[in-house]
Write a protein that holds these residues in place. Structure first.
Motif, short mmCIF file in Angstrom:
data_model
loop_
_atom_site.label_atom_id
_atom_site.label_comp_id
_atom_site.label_asym_id
_atom_site.label_seq_id
_atom_site.Cartn_x
_atom_site.Cartn_y
_atom_site.Cartn_z
N ARG A 129 0.97 -1.05 -0.08
CA ARG A 129 -0.03 -0.21 -0.03
C ARG A 129 0.82 1.35 -0.09
NH1 ARG A 129 -3.27 -2.98 3.64
NH2 ARG A 129 -2.28 -2.09 5.39
N ARG A 130 1.78 1.39 0.75
CA ARG A 130 2.83 2.34 0.63
C ARG A 130 3.30 2.65 -0.71
NH1 ARG A 130 4.91 0.27 5.61
NH2 ARG A 130 6.68 -0.82 4.49
N ALA A 131 3.66 1.58 -1.30
CA ALA A 131 4.36 1.90 -2.80
C ALA A 131 3.40 2.39 -3.61
CB ALA A 131 4.66 0.37 -3.34
N TRP A 132 2.05 1.92 -3.27
CA TRP A 132 1.05 2.35 -4.40
C TRP A 132 0.69 3.85 -3.99
CZ3 TRP A 132 -0.30 0.41 -8.64
CH2 TRP A 132 -0.44 -0.86 -8.79
N ILE A 158 7.75 11.34 3.14
CA ILE A 158 8.42 10.25 2.33
C ILE A 158 9.07 9.22 3.08
CG2 ILE A 158 10.60 11.85 2.32
CD1 ILE A 158 9.29 9.72 -0.47
N ARG A 159 9.48 9.65 4.51
CA ARG A 159 10.08 8.81 5.32
C ARG A 159 9.23 7.61 5.70
NH1 ARG A 159 14.90 7.20 6.42
NH2 ARG A 159 14.60 7.16 8.60
N ASP A 160 7.92 8.03 5.85
CA ASP A 160 6.92 7.13 6.17
C ASP A 160 6.54 6.08 5.07
OD1 ASP A 160 6.73 8.21 8.73
OD2 ASP A 160 5.23 9.63 8.04
N LEU A 161 6.47 6.43 3.88
CA LEU A 161 6.08 5.95 2.50
C LEU A 161 7.40 5.02 2.27
CD1 LEU A 161 4.51 8.36 0.41
CD2 LEU A 161 3.11 6.78 1.86
N VAL A 162 8.72 5.48 2.42
CA VAL A 162 9.67 4.62 1.94
C VAL A 162 10.68 4.76 3.23
CG1 VAL A 162 11.61 4.27 0.43
CG2 VAL A 162 9.40 5.44 -0.37
#
Length: 473
Positions: free
Chosen positions: A230-233, A279-283
């Motif tokens: 989900r984070r990648a999407w 961005i740090r939460d997503l990656v």
């Protein structure tokens, strides 16, 4: 099926040379027909530069399509699995980006040549050769670029395209004081400056949506759970949203659709702010340094906005230039950082595979040691058996067989002679005694005979007189 005996890189270079040669012939012939018999200038209307720019744009786009259709995924885990519609959009965006880059680049280069060679003109043959050469170079570069397209290269192409497109729009603007209003004033005119500005934004927006797929494909492929997927999407959607907003800014010029234009521009700034902050939460695997860089860029943009309003230190154009420069710089660096994350994950996967192979090899080595010990033990058990076989004497065995035959013959003879019809008679034992004497003598002869050596004759010794006497009836 590709020839396995021929390296893929060599095959790609050979095809690129074929495509470049074909582009040279096609564009050179077209230039020779268009120029006619009169000499033409290097730059300007109807010049060799104009023919070269338009021709390389078309041939470059065709070469990109050819390279994209033959594109094989690299060893890294950037294997993209998208639908046909999305794939067609990505190929079209790449082709359009290369075409626009060649168009603007060759126009600018020929303009520089014209300034360097003031008053110079090209005759038909020279113009055909020069224009054909630009076509060959463009087609060769475009084919290899599409054949090995990665997130790194697409980010670099985006940077080159944006800079060249914006510079072309600024240099060709009819109003030299456009900067006193705002950056969007470049797209408010219908001349070549406005077309270059709006076209650059539209194509760059489509390129960013393509970048979103390239940059997050490995994150989706290596996601270990639904949360990571989900984070990648979400990351792909946020990057693609930036591209949509940027394309909207070019689709709706400020002089025709002010509110829609402003909505798309504001939406792009808001999307960038949210993406940079999270961005740090997503990656989570991205570097802390890059996360801090996003907050620094947001602070600089906010400070620039305050200096414009309410301070009034400079105009809106400066704020737009600062914001656009930082946003696109951050986006390009983001793509490179995501590619670095993918490369690290790929190296880690290779390391795990190598470790597993090393463990299997160690197990095989241990099995080989155990097998060698078992074989050695079997060899030790085999040696006493070989010694028993070496000490075996065939002569003694033959003597035993002969004694047994004599005894059986005696028993048979005794059975025939010993019975009487009317009772038991005393058996004749003289023949048995003779047989026993013969056996004892034969045993003594065998014991006294020397042991045969290799090469000795195996013929039996001649019979003695005693032997001939005993062996009679």
């Amino acid at each position: 099926m590709a020839d396995l005996n021929r390296p893929a890189a060599v095959t790609s270079e050979a095809r690129a040379l074929y495509i470049g040669s074909g582009a040279f012939i096609v564009l050179g012939a077209a230039a020779f027909l268009l120029v006619g018999r009169e000499p033409v200038p290097l730059s300007g209307r109807g010049s060799a530069g104009e023919i070269s720019a338009l021709g390389t744009a078309v041939l470059g786009a065709v070469a990109v399509v050819a390279g994209s259709l033959q594109h094989r995924p690299p060893a890294a885990p950037e294997v993209r699995r998208v639908g046909r519609i999305r794939n067609a959009i990505d190929i079209a965006a790449l082709a359009l980006a290369h075409a626009c880059t060649f168009l603007v680049g060759w126009l600018a280069l020929f303009a520089i040549f014209q300034q360097a060679f003031m008053g110079a003109v090209l005759y038909p043959v020279a113009a055909a050769v020069l224009v054909g050469t630009t076509g060959a170079i463009s087609a060769y570069i475009a084919y290899l670029s599409a054949l090995s397209m990665t997130a790194y290269r697409l980010a670099a192409l985006l940077a080159v395209f944006l800079v060249s497109g914006m510079l072309a729009s600024m240099l060709t603007a009819q109003d030299p004081l456009w900067w006193q209003e705002h950056l969007s004033a470049l797209g408010a005119s219908s001349d070549i400056s406005g077309v270059a500005f709006n076209g650059t934004l539209i194509v760059a927006g489509v390129m960013i949506t393509t970048l979103a797929g390239y940059a997050t494909s490995a994150l989706r492929a290596t996601a270990e759970n639904q949360s990571a997927l989900r984070r990648a999407w979400w990351l792909e959607g946020a990057i693609a949203l930036l591209g949509v907003f940027l394309a909207g800014v070019g689709l709706f010029p400020v002089d025709e659709n002010f509110w829609i234009h402003t909505l798309f521009a504001s939406g792009m700034a808001i999307a960038f702010g949210l993406l940079a902050a999270r961005i740090r939460d997503l990656v989570p695997s991205i570097s802390v340094t890059f996360g801090v860089l996003g907050w620094v860029f947001l602070t600089v943009i906010a400070a620039a906005a305050v200096l414009w309003f309410p301070v009034g230190y400079y105009n809106l154009t400066a704020v737009e230039l600062i914001a656009a420069s930082l946003i696109f710089s951050w986006l390009i660096v983001l793509i490179r950082n995501l590619a670095a994350v993918d490369a690290d994950q790929y190296d880690g996967t290779l390391y795990d595979v190598e470790q597993e192979g090393a463990s299997l090899y160690a197990g095989e080595q241990q099995d080989a040691v155990l097998y060698g010990a078992a074989a050695s033990q079997d060899a030790d058990s085999y040696e006493p058996a070989q010694q028993d076989t070496a000490s075996y004497d065939p002569g003694l065995y033959d003597a035993e067989k002969e004694d047994t035959a004599l005894y059986d013959a005696y028993r048979q003879d005794a059975g025939l002679r010993g019975g009487e019809p009317n009772g038991t008679a005393r058996k004749d034992t003289s023949l048995y005694e003779a047989y026993r004497q013969h056996a004892d003598q034969q045993d003594a002869d065998l014991l006294a005979r020397p042991r045969p050596q290799p090469g000795d004759s195996m013929d039996p010794p001649p019979a003695t007189a005693a032997d001939r006497t005993v062996s009679g009836p």
